[in-house]
Design a protein around this motif. Structure first.
Motif: not given
Length: 523
Positions: A393-418
């Motif tokens: 559960r503590r690891m989950h936020p970091s994986i979410v961040r990795d996905v957001i950064e990875g999508v943005r790195a290839i020119g896409g957009s990713a927005i997290q619903n808090l």
């Protein structure tokens, strides 16, 4: 229960000697319509048709099939077979589910294999297949075993969801009311029908139970306990001695102990709150002490005995006791308790004179299990999975961040619903991220169970499968909604093309799907 008997007549009409058989019948707590008598009647008809003489009966009445523990007759049957103490060559069972609703189909197979190795066949008399070892029967039997276990899992999920809903509505779910309270039976309109005495239960499905105040003298005693603790600075032990000196018995009719007083001082119900799910025992697997964030609660569900302010004062006093001690002092005290009792539990810790409560150890060290490990105590059961789940559960936020950064790195957009942690990718696709703990079966095979929140219904579910140590990701499944028809997904190393087509070694596969390309190039 084991009964030895013989049917009338030792010789069949065709002159052949009947084959000797034992019958195993089980009446579960969740399928009462399959009574042992009904099973026995069907088994005897099968025996007469197939030329069996039933010489012994093994019966487990009112026993769940989730595990072998508590099923004395099945254990006796297996012990007789292993010890060669049998005078039959077959076992007749009504169906696969009567043999058991084991959560691991391999466990059901293991018990049947012990019979086969002793030369004893198992017949499921109500099933539409012959248990003859052919490929077809083996496949159907395996599916039936999985279905039997899945029925219990689905029922557990539904029952748990129903219990959570009732708690949120302010109804009581199980357990003794406690000193100062009584259980009141109410109908579907909320009208009081009468107080339930100890051992009594509701008999109408639409009735519910709520907590109400008990006798005035008990109410006054509870308030005096809080006053002595908060205003007079009396310890739980001193209060217990005062109560016993006054001849006041606890709700169980016993003398008061330090732990009994302590429970009154920390239980939210005395401030009027309905809290449920501190521990769980799902599918009769293991008792689990749940994280407070997972508790189900309804504040101000019934009349409080003490004010919220007084309850909070008592709670702060208890918490401050442990804050004055260093970690080393806490562990030294825990070692002393272990040396004195030879064992550790929340109740033993709460009973220790002038020591912090079990909740203080849980708060300071993250869990009681971690505190136990630091003083060299290992419980009878392996509860390491609780710590693993918390780490994931503590690891989950970091994986979410990795996905957001990875999508943005290839020119896409990713927005997290808090609110629910789902992602909206490229303003078009919704995605949810779940992490699956790796579990080894008894045979050493890896298994992953992924629980899905059916209320989210994302377009994609990104399943992160952990390695055997549950420290790093093993691989990833990017599953579209159409592949997720159930709330629980169970994965092995190989799951067939319908699922493994969506497996990736890294998240690069997801990022490739999210990459934007010019319309002309795409065309």
């Amino acid at each position: 229960m084991v009964i030895e008997w013989r049917t009338t007549g030792d010789i069949q009409s065709d002159g052949q000697t009947p084959k000797r058989a034992a019958e195993y019948v089980r009446m579960s707590t969740d399928h009462q319509q399959y009574s042992t008598d009904n099973q026995a009647t069907a088994i005897r008809a099968y025996a007469e048709k197939r030329g069996f003489e039933i010489v012994r009966t093994y019966a487990d009445e009112g026993k769940s099939g989730l595990q072998i523990g508590g099923r004395d007759s099945l254990q006796q049957l297996l012990a007789d077979i292993d010890g060669g103490n049998v005078d039959f060559e077959a076992i007749l069972v009504y169906d696969v589910s009567r043999w058991g609703r084991f959560q691991d189909p391999d466990e059901a197979a293991y018990y049947e294999l012990r019979c086969k190795r002793a030369g004893i066949t198992v017949h499921y008399i109500a099933e539409q297949f012959e248990n003859d070892g052919t490929i077809g029967s083996s496949i159907i039997k395996t599916v039936k075993r999985a279905m039997a276990g899945e029925y219990s899992r689905e029922l557990s999920v539904k029952v748990f969801a129903g219990q959570c809903r009732l708690i949120s509505l302010g109804y009581r779910q199980g357990g003794a009311p406690g000193f100062g309270f009584r259980r009141m039976l109410v109908d579907e309109r909320g009208q009081h029908k009468g107080v339930l005495e100890r051992g009594e239960h509701k008999s109408i499905a639409t009735d519910r139970v709520v907590l109400v105040h008990g006798p005035e003298e008990e109410i006054a005693t509870v308030r005096e306990i809080y006053r002595l603790f908060v205003e007079d600075s009396s310890s739980e032990r001193q209060i217990a001695e005062w109560l016993n000196g006054q001849g006041i018995l606890s709700d169980l009719g016993r003398e008061w102990t330090r732990g009994a007083v302590h429970q009154i001082l920390i239980n939210d119900k005395y401030a009027g709150h309905n809290v449920w799910g501190r521990t769980s025992f799902k599918l009769k697997n293991r008792h689990v002490r749940n994280d407070p964030s997972d508790w189900i609660r309804h504040d101000q569900a019934f009349p409080a005995i003490v004010s919220q302010e007084l309850f909070d004062q008592a709670r702060r006093i208890i918490e401050e006791r442990s804050k004055r001690l260093t970690d080393d002092e806490l562990l030294a005290m825990l070692s002393k308790i272990l040396k004195k009792n030879g064992y550790l539990s929340g109740l033993i810790i709460d009973e220790f004179e002038d020591g912090p409560s079990s909740s203080a150890y849980q708060s300071r060290f993250g869990s009681l299990l971690r505190a136990y490990s630091l003083v060299g105590f290992i419980p009878d059961h392996d509860y390491r999975y609780i710590e693993i789940n918390r780490a994931l559960r503590r690891m989950h936020p970091s994986i979410v961040r990795d996905v957001i950064e990875g999508v943005r790195a290839i020119g896409g957009s990713a927005i997290q619903n808090l609110v629910d942690d789902t992602l909206t990718i490229n303003d078009e696709i919704t995605a949810s991220i779940v992490i699956a703990r790796c579990k080894l079966t008894r045979s050493g095979f890896r298994r992953w169970k992924i629980r899905l929140d059916e209320s989210l219904r994302p377009d994609l579910t990104i399943c992160v499968r952990m390695d055997e140590d549950n420290m790093t990701a093993h691989d990833f499944y990017v599953l579209p909604r159409m592949t997720l028809v159930e709330g629980v997904l169970r994965l092995a190393d190989h799951n067939g093309l319908s699922l493994d087509a969506f497996r990736f070694d890294t998240l690069d596969g997801l990022f490739a799907l999210a990459k934007r390309v010019p319309f002309r190039q795409a065309a």
